[in-house]
Write an enzyme that holds these catalytic residues in place. Structure first.
Site, mmCIF file in Angstrom:
data_model
loop_
_atom_site.group_PDB
_atom_site.id
_atom_site.type_symbol
_atom_site.label_atom_id
_atom_site.label_comp_id
_atom_site.label_asym_id
_atom_site.label_seq_id
_atom_site.Cartn_x
_atom_site.Cartn_y
_atom_site.Cartn_z
ATOM 1 N N ALA A 11 2.945 -1.811 -12.285
ATOM 2 C CA ALA A 11 4.392 -1.677 -12.061
ATOM 3 C C ALA A 11 4.673 -2.271 -10.669
ATOM 4 O O ALA A 11 3.792 -2.896 -10.087
ATOM 5 C CB ALA A 11 4.803 -0.217 -12.162
ATOM 6 N N VAL A 12 5.871 -2.063 -10.129
ATOM 7 C CA VAL A 12 6.237 -2.773 -8.894
ATOM 8 C C VAL A 12 5.267 -2.504 -7.737
ATOM 9 O O VAL A 12 4.778 -3.436 -7.084
ATOM 10 C CB VAL A 12 7.676 -2.412 -8.452
ATOM 11 C CG1 VAL A 12 8.056 -3.217 -7.226
ATOM 12 C CG2 VAL A 12 8.657 -2.697 -9.574
ATOM 13 N N LYS A 75 1.609 6.280 -12.501
ATOM 14 C CA LYS A 75 2.432 7.467 -12.292
ATOM 15 C C LYS A 75 1.560 8.658 -11.899
ATOM 16 O O LYS A 75 0.489 8.859 -12.468
ATOM 17 C CB LYS A 75 3.189 7.797 -13.581
ATOM 18 C CG LYS A 75 4.690 7.681 -13.437
ATOM 19 C CD LYS A 75 5.400 8.049 -14.740
ATOM 20 C CE LYS A 75 5.552 6.852 -15.638
ATOM 21 N NZ LYS A 75 5.894 7.078 -17.006
ATOM 22 N N SER A 128 2.585 4.443 2.363
ATOM 23 C CA SER A 128 3.999 4.543 2.711
ATOM 24 C C SER A 128 4.573 3.180 3.041
ATOM 25 O O SER A 128 3.871 2.301 3.526
ATOM 26 C CB SER A 128 4.196 5.477 3.902
ATOM 27 O OG SER A 128 5.551 5.452 4.290
ATOM 28 N N LYS A 182 0.322 12.267 4.001
ATOM 29 C CA LYS A 182 1.429 11.489 3.416
ATOM 30 C C LYS A 182 2.583 12.419 3.022
ATOM 31 O O LYS A 182 3.752 12.090 3.205
ATOM 32 C CB LYS A 182 0.929 10.694 2.198
ATOM 33 C CG LYS A 182 2.023 10.031 1.364
ATOM 34 C CD LYS A 182 2.802 9.001 2.175
ATOM 35 C CE LYS A 182 3.794 8.158 1.422
ATOM 36 N NZ LYS A 182 4.512 8.669 0.311
ATOM 37 N N HIS A 185 4.397 13.390 6.107
ATOM 38 C CA HIS A 185 5.182 12.207 6.497
ATOM 39 C C HIS A 185 6.523 12.210 5.760
ATOM 40 O O HIS A 185 7.580 12.007 6.357
ATOM 41 C CB HIS A 185 4.386 10.931 6.171
ATOM 42 C CG HIS A 185 5.203 9.680 6.135
ATOM 43 N ND1 HIS A 185 6.038 9.367 5.086
ATOM 44 C CD2 HIS A 185 5.334 8.665 7.027
ATOM 45 C CE1 HIS A 185 6.646 8.217 5.344
ATOM 46 N NE2 HIS A 185 6.232 7.767 6.500
ATOM 47 N N ASN A 186 6.484 12.446 4.467
ATOM 48 C CA ASN A 186 7.721 12.443 3.689
ATOM 49 C C ASN A 186 8.642 13.594 4.086
ATOM 50 O O ASN A 186 9.863 13.422 4.124
ATOM 51 C CB ASN A 186 7.411 12.519 2.194
ATOM 52 C CG ASN A 186 6.920 11.193 1.646
ATOM 53 O OD1 ASN A 186 6.299 10.415 2.367
ATOM 54 N ND2 ASN A 186 7.166 10.919 0.385
ATOM 55 N N GLU A 189 10.328 12.613 7.105
ATOM 56 C CA GLU A 189 11.330 11.601 6.721
ATOM 57 C C GLU A 189 12.629 12.278 6.246
ATOM 58 O O GLU A 189 13.728 11.861 6.628
ATOM 59 C CB GLU A 189 10.716 10.737 5.620
ATOM 60 C CG GLU A 189 11.593 9.658 5.058
ATOM 61 C CD GLU A 189 10.875 8.938 3.887
ATOM 62 O OE1 GLU A 189 9.684 8.597 4.025
ATOM 63 O OE2 GLU A 189 11.504 8.755 2.835
ATOM 64 N N LYS A 260 12.706 13.179 -4.800
ATOM 65 C CA LYS A 260 11.616 13.027 -5.760
ATOM 66 C C LYS A 260 10.588 14.141 -5.652
ATOM 67 O O LYS A 260 9.586 14.145 -6.359
ATOM 68 C CB LYS A 260 10.942 11.666 -5.576
ATOM 69 C CG LYS A 260 11.729 10.516 -6.191
ATOM 70 C CD LYS A 260 10.790 9.367 -6.441
ATOM 71 C CE LYS A 260 11.480 8.156 -7.008
ATOM 72 N NZ LYS A 260 10.699 6.956 -6.647
ATOM 73 N N ARG A 445 9.694 47.874 8.840
ATOM 74 C CA ARG A 445 8.606 47.788 7.861
ATOM 75 C C ARG A 445 7.763 49.053 7.888
ATOM 76 O O ARG A 445 7.298 49.542 6.866
ATOM 77 C CB ARG A 445 7.723 46.569 8.162
ATOM 78 C CG ARG A 445 8.424 45.232 7.959
ATOM 79 C CD ARG A 445 7.500 44.063 8.297
ATOM 80 N NE ARG A 445 6.406 43.949 7.354
ATOM 81 C CZ ARG A 445 5.125 43.991 7.656
ATOM 82 N NH1 ARG A 445 4.749 44.156 8.909
ATOM 83 N NH2 ARG A 445 4.211 43.881 6.727
#
Ligand code: 2AM
Length: 476
Positions: A11-12, A75, A128, A182, A185-186, A189, A260, A445
């Site tokens: 795929a891409v 995927k 990334s 990763k 990182h997201n 972001e 996502k 508590r």
């Protein structure tokens, strides 16, 4: 066997990564896709790449020099598991299977453990930079066994983005460490984007500047300490005019943000680890809120502030917002690196945080000048207890905090949501507080659940007999 590396899944992202690999000296790339038509299409479109065409995993394995290395770009989830199973059948001990997809790190840990006994190396590699990065140079975050990096390292270095003459790749740690980093990182972001959106909103509603005028502001910010890819593209998005209506494009885009799921993973994982990534969490929740269109419609009549909001001096206000953005950004990164430290401790990874910041300097979405400061901070003190305590960041926060407070106050009074700015400020004040009201929570508590408490003045664990004579007993 002629190929030096294989790519599975065209795929891409896979196609672009294969083309990137093929363009580098010394690489011959074998390509394989479940549907052969896609393989043939890629080969036809890019004869310059010199791809080796394979139509089965067996052909792929036969085409590769030993130790074989194949990067899976399919995927995430079941498809990845299926391809790993197929490759495991035809690969041999010492060969390397790389998952370059967006896998959840716990899946990577599971997959690595499952094939370890075969002697085949499994490497989960965070990639990334999107489609453009895959083609021209991504930031690469490989995990997996350290031995595999001897073979894999040079190949990955050949395609990675370059920052100050260094390729943006490092062996992050074993098994799932690469995909973990990763993921964080997201998450960062998400926070970065939310903070930028809040800055835009406040400036627009406070000063009445048009999106194109605010694009100028961001462009100017991009030459200072905020310089980054996200600030740069923000200016471009704000400058874009809609062809159909002639309006600024940002005004005709529906304000329901998609996601996502990697931001949510970052927050879910942080909750499990007990790490307060409040800025990242607010960013994820802000997108969720924006997408609840029915509820927003129903809530539109709720009262807001009775007074009109006006900004006296637009220039000062814009500068205040810039400072609030920078301070909140420091908090988001500090929280993200806390999560990396906690994940490393939990999973036994030896992660060099300064190196992580280094490989984010180019190729990835959060690339920024700022990351060099993070590398420096960890180089000066690898045991830094929190990133924001490093001298550079401490000073930046000190300089920004008054402006940051003014912006949060203003936003609250004007009825403008600024969850990123305000939660980051609350985190900052919470972290630096001499005394937190959590002493009261411990009392509560102990009252309803006999959960006990510790004292400031004595060692030991205590319980108060709340339903008895309210005397204190030692609970040891
Ligand atoms: P396809 O072209 O044969 O559909 C993105 O979906 C990529 O993942 C595509 O290259 C797709 O192959 C591949 N893919 C999805 N599910 C797969 C599976 N179960 N086995 C192999 N490849 C798969």
């Amino acid at each position: 066997a002629t190929a030096t590396i294989g790519v599975v899944g065209l795929a891409v992202m896979g196609s672009n990564l294969a083309r990137n690999l093929a363009s580098r000296e010394g690489n011959t790339v074998a390509v394989y896709n479940r549907t052969t038509a896609k393989t043939d299409e890629l080969i036809a479109e890019h004869p310059e790449a010199g791809f080796v065409r394979t139509t089965t995993v067996q052909e792929l394995a036969d085409s590769l020099q030993r130790p074989r290395t194949a990067i899976i770009m399919v995927k995430a989830g079941a498809a990845t598991d299926a391809v790993i199973d197929e490759l495991t059948e035809v690969f041999e001990p010492g060969d390397i299977i790389v998952d370059g997809g967006n896998a959840l790190f716990t899946d990577t840990i599971r997959r690595e453990a499952a094939i370890r006994d075969t002697g085949i190396h499994f490497v989960g590699c965070g990639i990334s930079g999107g489609e453009e990065g895959a083609l021209n140079g991504p930031s690469l975050m490989p995990g997996g066994p350290a031995e595999s990096y001897e073979t894999l390292g040079p190949i990955l270095a050949s395609i990675a983005a370059v920052a100050e003459d260094e390729p943006c790749v490092t062996h992050v740690g074993t098994d799932g460490a690469g995909h973990f980093v990763k993921m964080v990182h997201n998450g960062i972001e998400y926070a970065d984007m939310q903070l930028i959106a809040e800055a835009y909103d406040l400036i627009r509603r406070g000063t009445g500047k048009s999106p194109a005028e605010i694009a100028d502001v961001f462009q100017e910010w991009n030459s200072g300490e905020l310089a980054s890819y996200l600030i740069e593209i923000t200016a471009e998005v704000l400058r874009q005019t809609d062809e159909a209506t002639g309006e600024p494009l940002v005004d005709v885009i529906l304000d329901a943000a998609g996601a996502k799921g990697t931001g949510a993973w970052t927050v879910q994982t942080a909750l499990d680890l007990g790490v307060p990534v409040s800025g990242i969490a607010e960013a994820v929740f802000a997108r969720s809120l924006s997408s609840r269109l029915g509820q927003r419609e129903a809530a539109r009549g709720l009262p807001g502030p009775s007074q009109e909001w006006t900004v006296d001096d637009p220039e000062t206000f814009v500068e205040d917002v810039r400072q609030a953005l920078f301070a909140s950004k420091i908090v988001a990164y500090s929280q993200g690196f806390d999560e990396i430290a906690a994940g490393a401790a939990e999973h036994g990874w030896d992660i060099a945080k300064g190196d992580v910041a280094k490989i984010w300097r180019a190729g990835c979405i959060i690339r920024a000048q700022f990351l060099g400061r993070i590398t420096e901070a960890y180089a000066d003190d690898p045991d830094l207890s929190a990133l924001l305590l490093a001298p550079y960041f401490r000073q930046a926060l000190g300089e920004a905090q008054e402006a940051w407070r003014r912006v949060v106050v203003t936003a609250a009074q004007a009825g403008i949501p600024a969850p990123g700015f305000s939660s980051s400020l609350a985190y900052y004040d919470g972290l630096r507080a001499e005394q937190l009201p959590t002493a009261l929570i411990q009392g509560q508590r102990d009252f309803f659940g006999a959960h006990t408490y510790r004292r400031t003045d004595r060692d030991g664990v205590f319980h108060t007999l709340w339903s008895g004579d309210r005397s204190e007993v030692s609970a040891d």
